[in-house]
Design an enzyme around this catalytic site. Structure first.
Site, PDB file in Angstrom:
ATOM      1  N   SER A 103      43.316  46.388  39.912  1.00 37.98           N
ATOM      2  CA  SER A 103      41.952  46.520  40.433  1.00 37.98           C
ATOM      3  C   SER A 103      41.562  45.262  41.198  1.00 37.98           C
ATOM      4  O   SER A 103      41.971  44.150  40.839  1.00 37.98           O
ATOM      5  CB  SER A 103      40.984  46.738  39.271  1.00 37.98           C
ATOM      6  OG  SER A 103      39.655  46.538  39.677  1.00 37.98           O
ATOM      7  N   SER A 104      40.737  45.442  42.219  1.00 36.21           N
ATOM      8  CA  SER A 104      40.287  44.285  42.997  1.00 36.21           C
ATOM      9  C   SER A 104      39.321  43.408  42.208  1.00 36.21           C
ATOM     10  O   SER A 104      38.969  42.309  42.650  1.00 36.21           O
ATOM     11  CB  SER A 104      39.618  44.742  44.301  1.00 36.21           C
ATOM     12  OG  SER A 104      38.518  45.583  44.033  1.00 36.21           O
ATOM     13  N   CYS A 105      38.898  43.848  41.012  1.00 40.40           N
ATOM     14  CA  CYS A 105      38.047  42.988  40.184  1.00 40.40           C
ATOM     15  C   CYS A 105      38.831  41.796  39.629  1.00 40.40           C
ATOM     16  O   CYS A 105      38.248  40.885  39.043  1.00 40.40           O
ATOM     17  CB  CYS A 105      37.413  43.778  39.039  1.00 40.40           C
ATOM     18  SG  CYS A 105      38.567  44.245  37.751  1.00 40.40           S
ATOM     19  N   TYR A 132      37.884  43.387  31.508  1.00 39.56           N
ATOM     20  CA  TYR A 132      38.721  44.351  32.217  1.00 39.56           C
ATOM     21  C   TYR A 132      39.621  43.632  33.223  1.00 39.56           C
ATOM     22  O   TYR A 132      40.825  43.927  33.325  1.00 39.56           O
ATOM     23  CB  TYR A 132      37.828  45.370  32.930  1.00 39.56           C
ATOM     24  CG  TYR A 132      38.569  46.430  33.700  1.00 39.56           C
ATOM     25  CD1 TYR A 132      39.154  47.507  33.042  1.00 39.56           C
ATOM     26  CD2 TYR A 132      38.680  46.371  35.091  1.00 39.56           C
ATOM     27  CE1 TYR A 132      39.824  48.500  33.750  1.00 39.56           C
ATOM     28  CE2 TYR A 132      39.352  47.343  35.803  1.00 39.56           C
ATOM     29  CZ  TYR A 132      39.923  48.407  35.131  1.00 39.56           C
ATOM     30  OH  TYR A 132      40.594  49.376  35.838  1.00 39.56           O
ATOM     31  N   LYS A 136      43.847  43.416  33.561  1.00 37.21           N
ATOM     32  CA  LYS A 136      44.581  43.808  34.762  1.00 37.21           C
ATOM     33  C   LYS A 136      45.447  42.653  35.289  1.00 37.21           C
ATOM     34  O   LYS A 136      46.551  42.866  35.790  1.00 37.21           O
ATOM     35  CB  LYS A 136      43.606  44.294  35.840  1.00 37.21           C
ATOM     36  CG  LYS A 136      42.952  45.625  35.503  1.00 37.21           C
ATOM     37  CD  LYS A 136      44.000  46.729  35.365  1.00 37.21           C
ATOM     38  CE  LYS A 136      43.425  48.067  35.022  1.00 37.21           C
ATOM     39  NZ  LYS A 136      44.458  49.111  34.839  1.00 37.21           N
ATOM     40  N   HIS A 176      30.926  54.630  38.124  1.00 36.69           N
ATOM     41  CA  HIS A 176      30.805  53.560  39.092  1.00 36.69           C
ATOM     42  C   HIS A 176      29.707  53.930  40.091  1.00 36.69           C
ATOM     43  O   HIS A 176      29.067  54.968  39.977  1.00 36.69           O
ATOM     44  CB  HIS A 176      32.143  53.324  39.782  1.00 36.69           C
ATOM     45  CG  HIS A 176      33.165  52.705  38.883  1.00 36.69           C
ATOM     46  ND1 HIS A 176      34.097  53.445  38.183  1.00 36.69           N
ATOM     47  CD2 HIS A 176      33.382  51.422  38.530  1.00 36.69           C
ATOM     48  CE1 HIS A 176      34.854  52.647  37.456  1.00 36.69           C
ATOM     49  NE2 HIS A 176      34.445  51.401  37.649  1.00 36.69           N
TER      50      HIS A 176
END
Length: 308
Positions: A103-105, A132, A136, A176
């Site tokens: 994920s880009s988070c 989270y 990842k 989301h």
């Protein structure tokens, strides 16, 4: 190939399985009750028994900003356990190809946009979804380490931007932004509400890609896996403001009310735009425009969610 896909019942998994090219592979799609990814022994036995040629790890405990803030322990521990178990069981059973969905988070909250793959662990994370993100990052680094120790193990990570689309979650505690806004505006129109609140000033920028496009990337990547970079961003390469998403969805749903900004609410990162240089070099591009993607998602919401 025989491909084990974790999270086959989630948005990403379902979009992969209904892609036209899915018929060319034999997919193993165990539910969470058939395969508990938090139990290493169970995962190890499943892979030993089924001997997949490739694994796509798309499972995870996911949720919106509210869920991440309320349950950071779950979002960290459950996702770390899942990632560790599936990766180590794959390695122990000599599965040579592994596509890890991240994920880009994972990118630092103050990193300069657009976000390059090399920026992972180059700064502090966004606090609202740190648990989270750490999970990842763990799986992404583990893929790198396994490949570094033995290059025969092609364990690579796909870093999608934010996603929306068919099979998305629309309940506020899980959703989301895009599905949450679709539901909010749809209900406001049904109730003849004169206004809708937006968290913050609406100027934060977000990059949302239609989930069907990510599925298309997956099959392109499977056909070109050796040449795929170790870590690759997958997205649009451009973004929109939160206000623009609200306006686009309101237009499609024909909502004529006003937007009121609630400046007391958290907004997360001001911008989160991926750098698509490696994606362009790899030779893939998304196909679905924002308007078409929202139209398809609204159709799904009306037909599948409202009639459920």
């Amino acid at each position: 190939m025989k491909i084990l896909i974790t999270g086959s019942n989630g948005m990403v998994g379902k979009n992969i399985l209904e892609h036209p090219k899915a018929i060319f592979h034999d997919f193993l799609t165990p539910s969470s009750s058939e395969l508990n990814l938090t139990d290493f022994l169970q995962v190890d036995n499943y892979i030993k028994k089924n001997q997949p040629d490739c694994i796509i790890h798309a499972a995870g405990l996911v949720g919106g900003i509210q869920a991440n803030i309320a349950r950071p322990v779950d979002f960290l521990v459950t996702n770390v356990d899942m990632g560790r178990n599936i990766l180590m069981a794959a390695k122990d059973n000599n599965v040579k190809n592994f596509m890890n969905m991240a994920s880009s988070c994972m990118y630092p909250r103050h990193a300069q946009n657009p976000l390059k793959e090399e920026m992972i662990l180059q700064g502090e994370l966004e606090p609202t979804n740190e648990g989270y993100a750490l999970a990842k990052i763990f799986s992404t680094r583990l893929c790198e380490y396994i490949n570094k120790e033995n290059p025969e193990f092609q364990y690579k990570t796909v870093i999608p931007c934010n996603l929306y689309g068919k099979y998305d979650k629309f309940k506020p505690e899980h959703s989301h932004m895009v599905p949450a806004v679709i539901k909010k505006i749809y209900e406001a129109k049904q109730n003849n509400s004169p206004e809708i609140d937006i968290w913050g000033d609406g100027l934060a920028r977000r990059e949302f890609m239609y989930a069907g496009d990510l599925a298309d990337f997956v099959f392109y990547a499977l056909d070109n896996f050796k040449s795929m970079p170790q870590n690759i961003n997958v997205g649009l390469g451009y973004d929109y403001t939160i206000n623009e998403y609200y306006e686009a969805i309101a237009g499609i749903l024909d909502f004529k009310g006003k937007f009121i900004h609630d400046l007391t609410k958290p907004v997360g990162m001001k911008q989160k735009l991926i750098d698509d240089s490696k994606l362009k070099s790899f030779g893939w591009k998304h196909q679905t425009s924002l308007e078409d993607g929202i139209k398809k998602t609204v159709e799904y919401f009306k037909s599948a969610v409202l009639n459920d």
